[in-house]
Scaffold this motif. Structure first.
Motif, short mmCIF file in Angstrom:
data_model
loop_
_atom_site.label_atom_id
_atom_site.label_comp_id
_atom_site.label_asym_id
_atom_site.label_seq_id
_atom_site.Cartn_x
_atom_site.Cartn_y
_atom_site.Cartn_z
N ALA A 182 0.83 -1.21 0.00
CA ALA A 182 0.00 0.00 0.00
C ALA A 182 0.86 1.26 0.00
N GLY A 183 0.33 2.32 -0.60
CA GLY A 183 0.98 3.62 -0.55
C GLY A 183 1.97 3.90 -1.65
N MET A 214 -8.13 6.36 4.33
CA MET A 214 -7.42 5.08 4.34
C MET A 214 -8.11 4.13 5.31
N GLN A 215 -8.34 2.92 4.84
CA GLN A 215 -8.92 1.88 5.69
C GLN A 215 -8.03 0.65 5.63
N ILE A 256 -7.05 0.10 1.83
CA ILE A 256 -7.83 0.64 0.72
C ILE A 256 -7.82 2.16 0.85
N ASP A 257 -7.23 2.84 -0.15
CA ASP A 257 -7.16 4.30 -0.17
C ASP A 257 -8.18 4.84 -1.16
N ILE A 281 -9.29 4.27 -6.74
CA ILE A 281 -9.23 3.53 -5.48
C ILE A 281 -7.98 2.67 -5.56
N HIS A 282 -7.10 2.82 -4.59
CA HIS A 282 -5.85 2.07 -4.58
C HIS A 282 -5.88 1.06 -3.44
N VAL A 283 -5.54 -0.17 -3.76
CA VAL A 283 -5.55 -1.25 -2.79
C VAL A 283 -4.18 -1.88 -2.76
#
Length: 391
Positions: free
Chosen positions: A36-37, A137-138, A79-80, A47-49
């Motif tokens: 992530a990131g 962010m989750q 999940i961003d 949506i970035h995972v």
């Protein structure tokens, strides 16, 4: 992360297509390459995972000694998203419309002005999103039990689990199938050559004049008989009240069960609503029995289960077999490490499934008509007792 400490909440996925006998450095490298990131979310459409090391929201570190424990891969998924809240978008739109229509004799914006306002809001959303002000962010823990080809997802099914499943399927070239009461029943049917009988099952009628056709909470996209989860909880309730609190499981072990803390019942026809009861022994309260006699079915219940000296407290959701608020009781005199905890999660999952297997065997056998008749009589007898008490 909850899988390694604290109370547990998870839903499960069967894993297929993973041929490696164990997790190795190559799999850790896959996690790191999709961590992530790495990509910043600047557009409202993105949506970035990605994977997390498992310790916290910004943990980028992966190592086989850290992430592989007792034949299980433990890490996190982040999940961003970068979505402007709907209330803010609407406020901006109203402000644009008011500014454009202020000189109109009617005071109402024209069609062209509405289009112009929407375009202005979209542009503003893009600008605001680029600042990162609305980035969210989750994180969700996952435990991939390679030994049993099972993935534990520390959240509820929906958008988050869908993103997580997609990431895992793409990166590891596997296939995930959500576990529910219906899929467990069908797998039991395959293993015991009773699949045709399971597929022919229809919802039982426990209360006269309350026949259930289409159940309100059943997914139209699923062919699995998830209604069996609701029937299992009612059968379990009846059995504990009238027969025994200890079951012999198919593997010849025994489990002791007690329903406690919470009970949720709902009308399967979607007509008379939901009832949530919180009490030390909710199934013993008159309002619980009254709800069932009105045709409601259990959808969630708290329970304590003890098997092989191991005690678990948990809340079980009937259709999905999701577990929440689960606590693993540990003797203070016994050393209990993370490897033991993963074994305990396996035991908890297996115990709930084996309990359900006992019900499945009854449900497709000739003994079911006897059980059903006694449940109907039990509910009717309770109703008559309440009427006498009222008189």
């Amino acid at each position: 992360m909850p899988f390694l400490g604290g109370s547990l909440a998870f839903e499960r996925f069967d894993v297929s297509g993973f041929d490696a006998p164990q997790f190795i450095d190559e799999h850790i490298e896959i996690l790191d390459s999709h961590r992530a990131g790495q990509t910043q979310t600047s557009s409202t459409e993105n949506i970035h995972v990605g994977f997390l090391g498992g310790s916290h929201l910004f943990d980028p570190d992966f190592d086989i000694s850290k992430n592989v424990i007792n034949d299980a891969l433990h890490c996190g998924v982040r999940i961003d998203t970068n979505q402007i809240p709907a209330a803010i978008r609407n406020a901006w739109l109203q402000m644009e419309l008011a500014a454009l229509a202020k000189d109109n004799s009617s005071g109402v914006p024209t069609k062209a002005q509405r289009k112009e306002a929407k375009e202005a809001v979209e542009q503003r959303c893009d600008v605001e999103a680029a600042t990162g002000k609305y980035r969210k962010m989750q994180q969700f823990p996952i435990l991939w039990d390679q030994r049993n080809s099972m993935l534990y997802f520390g959240g509820s099914t929906g958008t988050a689990s869908g993103h997580c499943a997609d990431l895992l399927e793409r990166t590891f070239e596997i296939e995930l199938r959500h576990v529910s009461a219906g899929t467990i029943a069908m797998q039991w049917g395959r293993d015991n050559k009773k699949l045709a009988e399971v597929e022919d099952l229809v919802p039982a009628c426990f209360v006269p004049n309350h026949h259930h056709g289409d159940i309100a909470w059943t997914s139209e996209h699923s062919q699995a008989p998830d209604f069996l989860g609701n029937e299992f909880l009612l059968w379990l309730w009846w059995t504990l009240e009238n027969e025994t609190d200890t079951f012999e499981l198919p593997d010849e072990s025994e489990v002791a069960v007690m329903l406690n803390k919470t009970l949720t019942l709902e009308c399967p026809a979607g007509e008379s609503g939901k009832e949530v009861i919180s009490a030390e022994a909710p199934t013993r309260l008159p309002e619980a029995m009254q709800a069932v006699r009105c045709g409601k079915l259990p959808r969630k219940t708290g329970m304590t289960v003890v098997r092989d000296g191991q005690q678990f407290d948990l809340v079980l959701q009937a259709e999905t077999f999701a577990i929440s608020g689960a606590k693993i009781h540990v003797d203070e005199d016994i050393e209990f490490g993370v490897e033991d905890r993963i074994d305990a999660i396996r035991t908890l999952s297996e115990t709930i499934d084996l309990m359900f297997h006992v019900f499945c065997a009854r449900r497709v056998s000739s003994a079911w008509s006897k059980d059903l008749g006694e449940i109907v009589n039990w509910l009717g007898a309770s109703d008559q007792q309440d009427q006498k008490s009222a008189a």
